[in-house]
Design a protein around this motif. Structure first.
Motif, PDB file in Angstrom:
ATOM      1  N   ALA A 198       0.828  -1.204   0.000  1.00  0.00           N
ATOM      2  CA  ALA A 198       0.000   0.000   0.000  1.00  0.00           C
ATOM      3  C   ALA A 198       0.861   1.252   0.000  1.00  0.00           C
ATOM      4  O   ALA A 198       0.546   2.247  -0.667  1.00  0.00           O
ATOM      5  CB  ALA A 198      -0.932  -0.008   1.220  1.00  0.00           C
ATOM      6  N   LEU A 199       1.968   1.214   0.737  1.00  0.00           N
ATOM      7  CA  LEU A 199       2.871   2.363   0.772  1.00  0.00           C
ATOM      8  C   LEU A 199       3.543   2.564  -0.579  1.00  0.00           C
ATOM      9  O   LEU A 199       3.732   3.704  -1.032  1.00  0.00           O
ATOM     10  CB  LEU A 199       3.925   2.159   1.865  1.00  0.00           C
ATOM     11  N   ALA A 234       3.183   5.889  -2.781  1.00  0.00           N
ATOM     12  CA  ALA A 234       4.359   6.634  -3.238  1.00  0.00           C
ATOM     13  C   ALA A 234       4.377   6.752  -4.757  1.00  0.00           C
ATOM     14  O   ALA A 234       4.721   7.813  -5.311  1.00  0.00           O
ATOM     15  CB  ALA A 234       5.633   5.947  -2.744  1.00  0.00           C
ATOM     16  N   GLY A 235       3.993   5.675  -5.440  1.00  0.00           N
ATOM     17  CA  GLY A 235       3.940   5.735  -6.900  1.00  0.00           C
ATOM     18  C   GLY A 235       2.894   6.724  -7.390  1.00  0.00           C
ATOM     19  O   GLY A 235       3.119   7.452  -8.358  1.00  0.00           O
ATOM     20  N   THR A 236       1.739   6.754  -6.731  1.00  0.00           N
ATOM     21  CA  THR A 236       0.700   7.707  -7.112  1.00  0.00           C
ATOM     22  C   THR A 236       1.160   9.138  -6.904  1.00  0.00           C
ATOM     23  O   THR A 236       0.932  10.014  -7.751  1.00  0.00           O
ATOM     24  CB  THR A 236      -0.580   7.436  -6.296  1.00  0.00           C
ATOM     25  N   ALA A 237       1.816   9.386  -5.761  1.00  0.00           N
ATOM     26  CA  ALA A 237       2.333  10.732  -5.495  1.00  0.00           C
ATOM     27  C   ALA A 237       3.384  11.131  -6.531  1.00  0.00           C
ATOM     28  O   ALA A 237       3.395  12.279  -7.019  1.00  0.00           O
ATOM     29  CB  ALA A 237       2.932  10.787  -4.089  1.00  0.00           C
ATOM     30  N   ALA A 238       4.242  10.184  -6.892  1.00  0.00           N
ATOM     31  CA  ALA A 238       5.260  10.476  -7.915  1.00  0.00           C
ATOM     32  C   ALA A 238       4.605  10.771  -9.256  1.00  0.00           C
ATOM     33  O   ALA A 238       5.054  11.662  -9.995  1.00  0.00           O
ATOM     34  CB  ALA A 238       6.220   9.295  -8.037  1.00  0.00           C
ATOM     35  N   ALA A 239       3.528  10.047  -9.589  1.00  0.00           N
ATOM     36  CA  ALA A 239       2.828  10.286 -10.852  1.00  0.00           C
ATOM     37  C   ALA A 239       2.200  11.676 -10.873  1.00  0.00           C
ATOM     38  O   ALA A 239       2.260  12.379 -11.888  1.00  0.00           O
ATOM     39  CB  ALA A 239       1.753   9.216 -11.064  1.00  0.00           C
ATOM     40  N   VAL A 240       1.586  12.082  -9.755  1.00  0.00           N
ATOM     41  CA  VAL A 240       0.977  13.411  -9.686  1.00  0.00           C
ATOM     42  C   VAL A 240       2.033  14.490  -9.850  1.00  0.00           C
ATOM     43  O   VAL A 240       1.849  15.473 -10.602  1.00  0.00           O
ATOM     44  CB  VAL A 240       0.213  13.577  -8.359  1.00  0.00           C
ATOM     45  N   ILE A 241       3.162  14.334  -9.171  1.00  0.00           N
ATOM     46  CA  ILE A 241       4.236  15.326  -9.281  1.00  0.00           C
ATOM     47  C   ILE A 241       4.781  15.377 -10.707  1.00  0.00           C
ATOM     48  O   ILE A 241       5.039  16.449 -11.267  1.00  0.00           O
ATOM     49  CB  ILE A 241       5.356  15.000  -8.271  1.00  0.00           C
ATOM     50  N   THR A 242       4.948  14.205 -11.318  1.00  0.00           N
ATOM     51  CA  THR A 242       5.464  14.156 -12.690  1.00  0.00           C
ATOM     52  C   THR A 242       4.501  14.823 -13.671  1.00  0.00           C
ATOM     53  O   THR A 242       4.918  15.608 -14.534  1.00  0.00           O
ATOM     54  CB  THR A 242       5.703  12.698 -13.107  1.00  0.00           C
ATOM     55  N   LEU A 243       3.213  14.534 -13.529  1.00  0.00           N
ATOM     56  CA  LEU A 243       2.229  15.141 -14.420  1.00  0.00           C
ATOM     57  C   LEU A 243       2.173  16.653 -14.239  1.00  0.00           C
ATOM     58  O   LEU A 243       2.023  17.395 -15.219  1.00  0.00           O
ATOM     59  CB  LEU A 243       0.849  14.532 -14.172  1.00  0.00           C
TER      60      LEU A 243
END
Length: 362
Positions: free
Chosen positions: A9-10, A14-23
């Motif tokens: 889950a972590l 973390a992957g979702t947060a990285a995707a949002v920052i990248t986008l």
């Protein structure tokens, strides 16, 4: 032995947060990323021409010049048609004031006959402005012209990528020994992107010709423009048909009244829905490797990140992300299954058709 590792889950969070920052970062530099992806997509689209010339031992400069010339002719032709049509539409708009006022008066009489002739309704109808309706069509054209406003940057990128394409192809082939998953993912990306563009273009041309014919028969102004618009919006998944319908339907309303507008809507639905929803998917099949839900979500995300250009390139962009993050990972089988909506071959249990991993000769 206790296995050490992060909770899944972590990792997902973390992957979702990285995707949002990248986008968000991509959105900040969208004026650069958009033309780069468009140029890459166009180079992939014409790569069979380069491959055909290479197999016939044509000089390297000819292998670069011919595909580049094809792309430039298409881009410049679209810019010329859209610019001319936008100017004609701006000239045409004021001529519909009388028709619009007459239509508003008819609506007021019709509402009064039904017992809804209140002061609020009359005020709402009288406040309608024909310029607002024409403005919708002009805004669509402005968005398309805005996509091509970075034409100089796109041309430079096309030239650079066309020069590097032969070298890049050899590098990918050489990397197959050390990074087979990544090389296979990149080849599959080019194959799927090219197939998507070819099928969309062929059926877009068919829809465009039929739309132009229908609009010409119905007497809607600028049928060639709306045919070109239908071809362009054919590359926008799910909602492209609606975007291409709005301007001619509004002009049909102003030119011939509600009957003409209804006929335009019926004609577009008969042509575009049947071809794009029933015939085109049978030819495209599952080669793109994106489920309906993922396709729609990709349209929303990329339109938010890159604007109109993101909507046009939603499928190639999603295929590129899939190639880099999912297909290149040997452990990404189930992630690929979730994206494509198809079970992996080893889990289907009945020999279901596998995802096409091969690539066409470049």
């Amino acid at each position: 032995m206790i296995r050490q590792g992060f909770p899944r889950a972590l990792i997902v969070l973390a992957g979702t947060a990285a995707a949002v920052i990248t986008l968000a970062g991509v959105q900040a530099v969208g004026s650069i990323v958009g033309p780069v992806v468009l140029a890459l997509t166009l180079v992939i689209a014409v790569s069979p021409v380069r491959g055909w010339l290479a197999r016939r031992k044509a000089p390297v400069w000819l292998q670069v010049a011919v595909p580049l010339a094809v792309v430039l002719l298409v881009l410049l032709g679209m810019v010329a048609i859209l610019s001319l049509a936008a100017a004609q539409l701006a000239i045409l708009a004021p001529t519909y004031a009388d028709q619009f006022n007459a239509m508003v008066a008819d609506l007021q009489q019709w509402a009064a006959g039904l017992g809804y002739g209140s002061e609020q309704l009359n005020k709402a109808l009288s406040s309608l402005d024909p310029g607002k309706f024409i403005g919708v069509a002009q805004s669509v054209l402005s968005s398309l012209l805005g996509v091509l406003s970075s034409l100089f940057l796109i041309v430079v990128l096309l030239l650079a990528m066309s020069l590097d394409a032969p070298v890049f192809a050899r590098i990918v082939d050489a990397a197959s020994a050390e990074r087979p998953a990544l090389a296979r993912a990149l080849k599959t990306f080019t194959y799927k992107t090219r197939r998507y563009l070819i099928v969309s273009t062929v059926f877009g041309l068919i829809c465009s010709v039929l739309d132009i014919t229908a609009l010409y028969v119905l007497g809607v102004p600028l049928p060639l423009l709306w045919g070109v618009l239908a071809l362009i919006t054919n590359y926008i998944p799910n909602i492209g048909f609606i975007l291409g319908l709005i301007p001619p339907a509004l002009l049909g309303l102003l030119e011939g009244g509600p009957k003409t507008m209804l006929l335009v809507i019926v004609a577009y639905m008969a042509i575009n829905v049947v071809i794009q929803s029933f015939i085109q998917p049978k030819f495209l099949g599952d080669a793109v490797g994106l489920s309906t839900t993922v396709t729609f979500l990709s349209l929303i995300v990329w339109a938010w990140v890159l604007g109109p250009l993101g909507a046009l390139l939603a499928i190639p962009l999603s295929l590129l992300v899939r190639a880099l993050l999912v297909d290149s990972d040997p452990n990404g089988t189930w992630a690929a299954a979730l994206i494509s909506g198809r079970l992996p071959e080893h889990a289907s249990g009945s020999g279901a058709d596998p995802q096409p991993e091969q690539s066409e000769p470049r």
